[in-house]
Design a protein around this motif. Structure first.
Motif, PDB file in Angstrom:
ATOM      1  N   ILE A 138       0.850  -1.189   0.000  1.00 19.53           N
ATOM      2  CA  ILE A 138       0.000   0.000   0.000  1.00 19.53           C
ATOM      3  C   ILE A 138       0.885   1.238   0.000  1.00 19.53           C
ATOM      4  N   TYR A 139       0.511   2.215  -0.815  1.00 16.86           N
ATOM      5  CA  TYR A 139       1.206   3.513  -0.832  1.00 16.86           C
ATOM      6  C   TYR A 139       0.497   4.482   0.106  1.00 16.86           C
ATOM      7  N   TRP A 140       1.303   5.203   0.912  1.00 15.86           N
ATOM      8  CA  TRP A 140       0.721   6.203   1.801  1.00 15.86           C
ATOM      9  C   TRP A 140       1.654   7.409   1.899  1.00 15.86           C
TER      10      TRP A 140
ATOM     11  N   ASN B  35       9.195  11.886   9.910  1.00 14.84           N
ATOM     12  CA  ASN B  35       8.938  11.656  11.333  1.00 14.84           C
ATOM     13  C   ASN B  35       7.500  11.200  11.585  1.00 14.84           C
ATOM     14  N   ALA B  36       6.613  11.508  10.630  1.00 15.48           N
ATOM     15  CA  ALA B  36       5.214  11.108  10.776  1.00 15.48           C
ATOM     16  C   ALA B  36       5.041   9.601  10.659  1.00 15.48           C
ATOM     17  N   ALA B  37       6.093   8.899  10.237  1.00 15.73           N
ATOM     18  CA  ALA B  37       6.003   7.448  10.074  1.00 15.73           C
ATOM     19  C   ALA B  37       6.255   6.701  11.374  1.00 15.73           C
ATOM     20  N   MET B  38       6.635   7.401  12.430  1.00 12.78           N
ATOM     21  CA  MET B  38       6.925   6.724  13.689  1.00 12.78           C
ATOM     22  C   MET B  38       5.686   5.978  14.174  1.00 12.78           C
ATOM     23  N   GLY B  39       5.834   4.696  14.429  1.00 10.41           N
ATOM     24  CA  GLY B  39       4.733   3.893  14.923  1.00 10.41           C
ATOM     25  C   GLY B  39       3.837   3.310  13.860  1.00 10.41           C
ATOM     26  N   LEU B  40       4.139   3.543  12.575  1.00  9.30           N
ATOM     27  CA  LEU B  40       3.290   3.032  11.505  1.00  9.30           C
ATOM     28  C   LEU B  40       3.183   1.509  11.541  1.00  9.30           C
ATOM     29  N   SER B  41       4.310   0.831  11.697  1.00  8.93           N
ATOM     30  CA  SER B  41       4.269  -0.639  11.673  1.00  8.93           C
ATOM     31  C   SER B  41       3.465  -1.184  12.846  1.00  8.93           C
ATOM     32  N   VAL B  42       3.482  -0.470  13.974  1.00 11.99           N
ATOM     33  CA  VAL B  42       2.688  -0.880  15.131  1.00 11.99           C
ATOM     34  C   VAL B  42       1.204  -0.769  14.818  1.00 11.99           C
ATOM     35  N   ALA B  43       0.789   0.376  14.240  1.00 12.40           N
ATOM     36  CA  ALA B  43      -0.616   0.579  13.891  1.00 12.40           C
ATOM     37  C   ALA B  43      -1.092  -0.464  12.891  1.00 12.40           C
ATOM     38  N   LEU B  44      -0.244  -0.790  11.932  1.00  6.94           N
ATOM     39  CA  LEU B  44      -0.617  -1.765  10.909  1.00  6.94           C
ATOM     40  C   LEU B  44      -0.630  -3.181  11.462  1.00  6.94           C
ATOM     41  N   GLY B  45       0.273  -3.477  12.385  1.00 10.21           N
ATOM     42  CA  GLY B  45       0.245  -4.784  13.038  1.00 10.21           C
ATOM     43  C   GLY B  45      -1.067  -4.997  13.784  1.00 10.21           C
ATOM     44  N   LEU B  46      -1.561  -3.930  14.431  1.00 10.05           N
ATOM     45  CA  LEU B  46      -2.843  -4.019  15.116  1.00 10.05           C
ATOM     46  C   LEU B  46      -3.985  -4.208  14.122  1.00 10.05           C
ATOM     47  N   ALA B  47      -3.887  -3.575  12.954  1.00  9.09           N
ATOM     48  CA  ALA B  47      -4.927  -3.747  11.931  1.00  9.09           C
ATOM     49  C   ALA B  47      -5.023  -5.209  11.507  1.00  9.09           C
ATOM     50  N   VAL B  48      -3.875  -5.853  11.292  1.00 11.90           N
ATOM     51  CA  VAL B  48      -3.868  -7.270  10.908  1.00 11.90           C
ATOM     52  C   VAL B  48      -4.402  -8.124  12.054  1.00 11.90           C
ATOM     53  N   ALA B  49      -3.948  -7.837  13.267  1.00 15.35           N
ATOM     54  CA  ALA B  49      -4.377  -8.618  14.432  1.00 15.35           C
ATOM     55  C   ALA B  49      -5.883  -8.523  14.635  1.00 15.35           C
ATOM     56  N   GLU B  50      -6.439  -7.340  14.477  1.00  7.64           N
ATOM     57  CA  GLU B  50      -7.879  -7.168  14.660  1.00  7.64           C
ATOM     58  C   GLU B  50      -8.670  -7.879  13.570  1.00  7.64           C
ATOM     59  N   SER B  51      -8.118  -7.964  12.361  1.00  4.80           N
ATOM     60  CA  SER B  51      -8.768  -8.735  11.296  1.00  4.80           C
ATOM     61  C   SER B  51      -8.853 -10.207  11.687  1.00  4.80           C
ATOM     62  N   LEU B  52      -7.777 -10.730  12.243  1.00  3.03           N
ATOM     63  CA  LEU B  52      -7.755 -12.130  12.662  1.00  3.03           C
ATOM     64  C   LEU B  52      -8.750 -12.379  13.793  1.00  3.03           C
TER      65      LEU B  52
ATOM     66  N   TRP C 258     -10.203 -11.779   2.442  1.00  4.63           N
ATOM     67  CA  TRP C 258      -9.087 -11.393   3.303  1.00  4.63           C
ATOM     68  C   TRP C 258      -8.298 -10.228   2.712  1.00  4.63           C
ATOM     69  N   ALA C 259      -8.142 -10.205   1.389  1.00  2.00           N
ATOM     70  CA  ALA C 259      -7.446  -9.083   0.758  1.00  2.00           C
ATOM     71  C   ALA C 259      -8.192  -7.776   0.995  1.00  2.00           C
ATOM     72  N   SER C 260      -9.500  -7.789   0.795  1.00  2.00           N
ATOM     73  CA  SER C 260     -10.287  -6.574   1.009  1.00  2.00           C
ATOM     74  C   SER C 260     -10.290  -6.174   2.481  1.00  2.00           C
ATOM     75  N   GLU C 261     -10.339  -7.164   3.366  1.00  2.00           N
ATOM     76  CA  GLU C 261     -10.331  -6.893   4.803  1.00  2.00           C
ATOM     77  C   GLU C 261      -9.031  -6.208   5.225  1.00  2.00           C
ATOM     78  N   LEU C 262      -7.909  -6.684   4.726  1.00  2.00           N
ATOM     79  CA  LEU C 262      -6.626  -6.066   5.079  1.00  2.00           C
ATOM     80  C   LEU C 262      -6.529  -4.648   4.537  1.00  2.00           C
ATOM     81  N   ILE C 263      -6.905  -4.457   3.278  1.00  2.00           N
ATOM     82  CA  ILE C 263      -6.843  -3.115   2.692  1.00  2.00           C
ATOM     83  C   ILE C 263      -7.701  -2.146   3.498  1.00  2.00           C
ATOM     84  N   LYS C 264      -8.921  -2.550   3.801  1.00  2.00           N
ATOM     85  CA  LYS C 264      -9.860  -1.689   4.539  1.00  2.00           C
ATOM     86  C   LYS C 264      -9.301  -1.319   5.909  1.00  2.00           C
ATOM     87  N   ARG C 265      -8.881  -2.316   6.681  1.00  4.95           N
ATOM     88  CA  ARG C 265      -8.419  -2.044   8.040  1.00  4.95           C
ATOM     89  C   ARG C 265      -7.112  -1.256   8.060  1.00  4.95           C
ATOM     90  N   CYS C 266      -6.223  -1.536   7.111  1.00  9.78           N
ATOM     91  CA  CYS C 266      -4.949  -0.817   7.077  1.00  9.78           C
ATOM     92  C   CYS C 266      -5.157   0.660   6.716  1.00  9.78           C
TER      93      CYS C 266
END
Length: 335
Positions: A149-151, A158-175, A252-260
């Motif tokens: 995904i492009y963002w 500096n605005a990227a700090m914590g991005l991977s954490v937020a996205l990890g939670l998006a995947v976890a919540e999908s599961l 699952w593809a649509s779910e990940l895109i939406k949550r991310c």
């Protein structure tokens, strides 16, 4: 008129994709039939079948019947993914490749000044998928999800700090929403089910420190990974192993895109301020003894969650310390 090399490569790639789509039903298809259908010789079909076999597709041939896959494959479809997205996201650019080097590299090649935030690339297989710290991400054909995904980072890198954490939670919540139990997120970018890895996130940043930048976000999710992949050097699992219903890869593809995209939008507005309590629910290391490996050095402590910028908090003998990503590896202190 002869084809240029680029045209020839594109034609070969298209034929590979057409063959995969034709064989996906798991039935027999003769070389002669396929050649007539695609306007090429039987020898050309044979050569491309051999190529697909080297990429990991389990294709076999029976004299008099033709070629078939060992089992049917549920292929991704950009149309099926798009229709499952919320209405406000259905017009986002969405690309699908059957075989590619890396979806992150694909995103990078299409980015221009006018690229829409949330532009996404999916692939059935990556030949050069990569994870954090340059590790290879094993990417067999038609088994998992490989998504980039492009963002834009309008406030700078500096605005990227914590991005991977937020996205990890998006995947976890999908599961979790799918009914899967014992989901956790290992700081800063891995997702686990029952303490086995099921997903990884790679955020690659581009731009100048003082100006606008962009994030190219790669996510690999094991949907139906076989448990015989000898090249993987850690315990892993797949979504299918924890579901009691058929797995729909397009959902699952649509779910990940939406949550991310939802998490990315919120992160732009407030970093991780609203997610600290959610993180504690999923934190792989919360209140656990941890060992931090920083090159040749190690630190020991107890995991205490994260702060609003995504830094890992570790209680050590001389106080509470903050650690950011980069080259840090975190493990349970007992391993």
């Amino acid at each position: 008129m002869s084809l240029t090399k680029q045209q020839s490569d594109t034609s070969a790639h298209d034929l590979d994709s057409q063959l995969v789509q034709r064989l996906a039903d798991g039935g027999f298809h003769s070389g002669e039939q396929l050649g007539l259908e695609f306007g090429v010789s039987r020898a050309t079909i044979h050569n491309h079948i051999e190529k697909l076999t080297t990429l990991g597709l389990d294709i076999f041939r029976v004299t008099g019947k033709g070629y078939r896959l060992a089992k049917p494959i549920q292929l991704l479809s950009s149309d099926k993914v798009r229709i499952k997205l919320p209405h406000e996201l259905r017009e986002l650019p969405l690309y699908l490749n059957h075989v590619t080097g890396s979806t992150n590299d694909d995103i990078r090649s299409i980015i221009t000044n006018g690229t829409t935030p949330g532009t996404s690339v999916l692939a059935e297989m990556q030949t050069h998928g990569r994870g954090r710290r340059g590790k290879q991400w094993h990417s067999p054909f038609g088994s998992n999800l490989y998504l980039s995904i492009y963002w834009p980072l309008l406030q700078g890198l500096n605005a990227a700090m914590g991005l991977s954490v937020a996205l990890g939670l998006a995947v976890a919540e999908s599961l979790t929403a799918a009914g899967i139990q014992e989901v956790s997120v290992k700081w800063p970018n891995d997702v686990y089910i029952q303490r086995k890895k099921v997903a990884g996130i790679l955020v690659e940043l581009e731009g100048q420190a003082g100006g606008e930048g962009q994030a190219i976000i790669g996510i690999g999710l094991n949907l139906a990974m076989q448990d015989t992949e000898a090249s993987i050097d850690q315990p892993y699992t797949s979504v299918m192993a924890h579901l009691d219903k058929p797995l729909d890869r397009n959902w699952w593809a649509s779910e990940l895109i939406k949550r991310c995209i939802d998490r990315l939008t919120v992160h732009d507005q407030q970093n991780l301020k609203g997610l600290l309590d959610v993180w504690r629910e999923y934190d792989h290391f919360y209140q656990q003894p941890v060992r931090l490996i920083l090159g040749q050095h190690e630190q020991i402590g107890v995991g205490k969650g994260i702060d609003e910028f995504g830094a890992l908090l570790v209680q050590q003998s001389d106080g509470l310390k903050r650690y950011f990503g980069g080259e840090i590896s975190v493990r349970n202190a007992t391993t």
